[in-house]
Design an enzyme around this catalytic site. Structure first.
Site, mmCIF file in Angstrom:
data_model
loop_
_atom_site.group_PDB
_atom_site.id
_atom_site.type_symbol
_atom_site.label_atom_id
_atom_site.label_comp_id
_atom_site.label_asym_id
_atom_site.label_seq_id
_atom_site.Cartn_x
_atom_site.Cartn_y
_atom_site.Cartn_z
ATOM 1 N N LYS A 91 28.326 40.420 6.785
ATOM 2 C CA LYS A 91 29.389 40.256 7.293
ATOM 3 C C LYS A 91 29.904 38.928 8.083
ATOM 4 O O LYS A 91 29.243 39.547 8.978
ATOM 5 C CB LYS A 91 31.074 41.181 6.602
ATOM 6 C CG LYS A 91 30.639 42.314 5.742
ATOM 7 C CD LYS A 91 31.380 42.915 6.088
ATOM 8 C CE LYS A 91 31.931 43.469 4.531
ATOM 9 N NZ LYS A 91 33.156 43.491 4.089
ATOM 10 N N ARG A 95 30.956 49.556 -5.439
ATOM 11 C CA ARG A 95 30.792 49.704 -6.831
ATOM 12 C C ARG A 95 29.331 50.245 -7.065
ATOM 13 O O ARG A 95 29.524 51.751 -8.230
ATOM 14 C CB ARG A 95 31.117 48.281 -7.471
ATOM 15 C CG ARG A 95 30.188 47.293 -6.933
ATOM 16 C CD ARG A 95 30.347 46.410 -7.586
ATOM 17 N NE ARG A 95 31.353 45.425 -6.496
ATOM 18 C CZ ARG A 95 31.554 44.328 -7.098
ATOM 19 N NH1 ARG A 95 31.445 43.958 -7.977
ATOM 20 N NH2 ARG A 95 32.609 44.110 -5.949
HETATM 21 N N1 BES Z 1 34.766 47.283 1.671
HETATM 22 C C1 BES Z 1 34.414 45.728 1.239
HETATM 23 C C2 BES Z 1 36.081 44.480 0.674
HETATM 24 C C3 BES Z 1 37.203 45.070 1.877
HETATM 25 C C4 BES Z 1 37.762 43.848 2.473
HETATM 26 C C5 BES Z 1 37.866 46.083 1.769
HETATM 27 C C6 BES Z 1 38.432 43.810 2.998
HETATM 28 C C7 BES Z 1 38.726 45.826 3.182
HETATM 29 C C8 BES Z 1 39.319 44.291 3.632
HETATM 30 C C9 BES Z 1 33.846 45.979 0.297
HETATM 31 O O1 BES Z 1 32.373 46.440 -0.272
HETATM 32 C C10 BES Z 1 33.014 44.202 -0.611
HETATM 33 O O2 BES Z 1 32.457 44.306 0.805
HETATM 34 N N2 BES Z 1 33.369 43.537 -1.173
HETATM 35 C C11 BES Z 1 33.174 42.096 -1.386
HETATM 36 C C12 BES Z 1 33.039 42.505 -2.938
HETATM 37 C C13 BES Z 1 31.869 40.913 -3.125
HETATM 38 C C14 BES Z 1 30.412 40.571 -2.581
HETATM 39 C C15 BES Z 1 31.300 40.150 -4.401
HETATM 40 C C16 BES Z 1 34.472 41.447 -0.995
HETATM 41 O O3 BES Z 1 35.821 41.859 -1.611
HETATM 42 O O4 BES Z 1 34.800 40.450 -0.341
HETATM 43 MN MN MN Z 2 31.461 45.747 1.360
#
Ligand code: BES
Ligand code: MN
Ligand code: ZN
Length: 491
Positions: free
Chosen positions: A272, A346
């Site tokens: 990230k 997931r």
């Molecule tokens: N934990 C994150 C989702 C999230 C984002 C929670 C912002 C709270 C605030 C999750 O694990 C994630 O990173 N999801 C990705 C999925 C994508 C790579 C398909 C996302 O939402 O960007």
């Molecule tokens: Mn994530």
């Protein structure tokens, strides 16, 4: 520091309290229960209302200094013209308690004349929210700078006896919320999978629940290749934890609550951006919600069977971390192509949702801070709800309303399955930019074969801004939704 809540009957005019709060709707005239007090103060409250110096707008607070006897100070707290009185009372009580907490009075009284049971319960929940603060990691201020935290709150009710039940329920829920928020706010270096497992064990000891903990070794035996590929980049031992609360009939199928417990989510190799990454300590809020709900359910002593389960680990980039393109096999036998290592929640839930089949659940509700896409779709006020049984989804959405934690259903049509089909494996772990919250739910759907609802709480489980009633940090969502759902199944 905890808030002791109680209810008693009596007159506002003679209440021996440092602070009396009166919650008022927009444009409400002087309440009957304040008339005597107002008279003893020379009619200052009535004049304030007549001159519209206080209008009862939402979150409006007006301070009046008390007289020689009775309350030392009085605050009028506005609830606005909200259509939902229960939510308004909860918010008003939170604003009042927060005001008291910050002004260092130590104890307060809330005027609850004429309120019914549910109004008393909601205000008592709100008051606990308002007085809550996460201070564990702060050095306490010096004696002279110290302000007394709010530790005592009395509801001034018509009938003490009938207020006991609602106050007890509110305290149980408040403790559940507080536990969930505390866990959520703990930093990732303290709130580890081990700490979450220990918290569950402690809960089990206090409430006679059977607690089962699987570590990396046990999960390897269960062939949980999906969960384990997320955990392979961290030296911390991942934990799959189950807490069994069985106060219902022996052969009653349990409700199973499942939570995502990512103690920190860096994204892994698909790392990230640095900005705001610190908020990913909140990626365990689903698990915190399950633990908090189990605390509340056990304190309420509900006559029902409920199993609380969470999967906890940390998503890290490292030499041993899973990579894009890798293919893993989940415990269900399905193969998964990893497209993005940041879609890790997931992957953890896939094996957890498969594992809970052993409980032959009546219904499974999972909660996860699963997708940023859900935040884009519904913002920070509404939780996304998905499921394979529309009646069950409606039941959960109704529970979320009662809990003042609104959820809204998004579709899970078969067509979305196409988006997670892989060329080289059975499925892939992301479905592209379109419908990101839904494709994540569609992925989970591949691993369930019981009535199931998924709650995406990415936008609602924590707040990056002070909400007036809740400071920056964990909100406690979805503790209330879980508890209301379970209560709904009891009565
Ligand atoms: N934990 C994150 C989702 C999230 C984002 C929670 C912002 C709270 C605030 C999750 O694990 C994630 O990173 N999801 C990705 C999925 C994508 C790579 C398909 C996302 O939402 O960007
Ligand atoms: Mn994530
Ligand atoms: Zn995550």
């Amino acid at each position: 520091m905890t808030l002791t809540l109680s209810a008693r009957s009596g007159r506002a005019a003679t209440a021996n309290t440092p602070l009396l709060a009166c919650l008022m709707s927009a444009g409400q005239p002087l309440p009957a229960a304040l008339k005597e007090l107002d008279k003893s103060l020379g009619g200052v409250i009535k004049r304030t209302l007549d001159r519209r110096e206080f209008r009862g707008g939402r979150d409006e607070v007006f301070h009046v200094t008390g007289g020689k006897r009775g309350p030392r100070r009085i605050i009028l707290v506005g609830m606005g013209a909200a259509a939902n009185r229960v939510t308004a009372l909860r918010r008003g009580a939170a604003i009042a308690a927060r005001y008291a907490h910050r002004s260092g009075v130590g104890s307060m009284t809330v005027l609850a004349a004429g309120w019914n049971s549910s109004e008393i319960e909601q205000a008592a929940i709100g008051a606990q929210h308002g007085a809550w603060e996460y201070t564990a990691m702060k050095t306490p201020p010096s004696e002279s700078d110290m302000r007394a935290p709010l530790t005592e709150l009395t509801l001034l009710v018509d009938d003490t006896k009938s207020a006991e039940g609602p106050v007890r329920a509110a305290v149980a829920l408040g403790e559940g919320y507080a536990l969930a928020r505390t866990l959520a706010n703990m930093p990732g270096n303290i709130c580890t999978p081990d700490l979450l497992a220990d918290t569950a064990r402690d809960l089990g000891r206090r409430h006679q629940m059977k607690v089962t903990v699987l570590g990396r070794k046990e999960m390897e035996k269960e062939r949980m290749g999906s969960f384990l590929c997320v955990a392979q980049g961290t030296p911390e031992d991942p934990k799959l934890v189950a807490m069994e609360y069985r106060k219902g009939p022996k052969n009653q199928a349990p409700i199973v609550l499942v939570g995502k417990g990512l103690c920190f989510d860096t994204g892994g190799i698909s790392i990230k951006p640095a900005e705001r990454m610190e908020f990913m300590k909140f990626d365990m809020c689903g698990a915190a919600g399950v633990v908090g709900a189990m605390e509340a359910i056990a304190r309420m002593g509900l006559p029902i069977n409920v199993v609380g389960v969470f999967g906890a680990t940390t998503n890290m980039p490292s030499g041993t971390a899973v990579k894009p393109g890798d293919i893993v096999r989940a415990s269900s036998g399905k193969t998964i192509e990893i497209i993005n290592t940041d879609a890790e929640g997931r992957l953890v839930l896939a094996d957890v949702l498969h594992w809970v089949k052993r409980f032959s659940p009546a219904a499974v509700i999972d909660a996860a801070t699963l997708t940023g896409a859900c935040v884009v779709a519904l913002g920070h006020t509404t939780t996304g709800a998905f499921g394979n049984d529309d009646t069950l989804v409606a039941e959960v959405v109704a529970a979320s309303r009662r809990a003042s934690e609104p959820a809204w259903q998004l579709p899970l049509f078969d067509e979305y399955k196409e988006l997670i089909r892989s060329v080289v494996a059975d499925i892939k772990n992301t479905g592209g930019r379109a419908a990101g919250a839904i494709t994540a739910a569609a992925f989970l759907n591949e691993f369930v074969d019981y009535p199931w609802v998924h709650l995406d709480v990415a936008g609602t489980a924590y707040t990056e801004a002070d909400l007036g009633t809740i400071p920056v940090g964990g909100t406690g969502v979805p503790v209330g939704t879980f508890v209301e759902f379970v209560r709904g199944r009891v009565s």
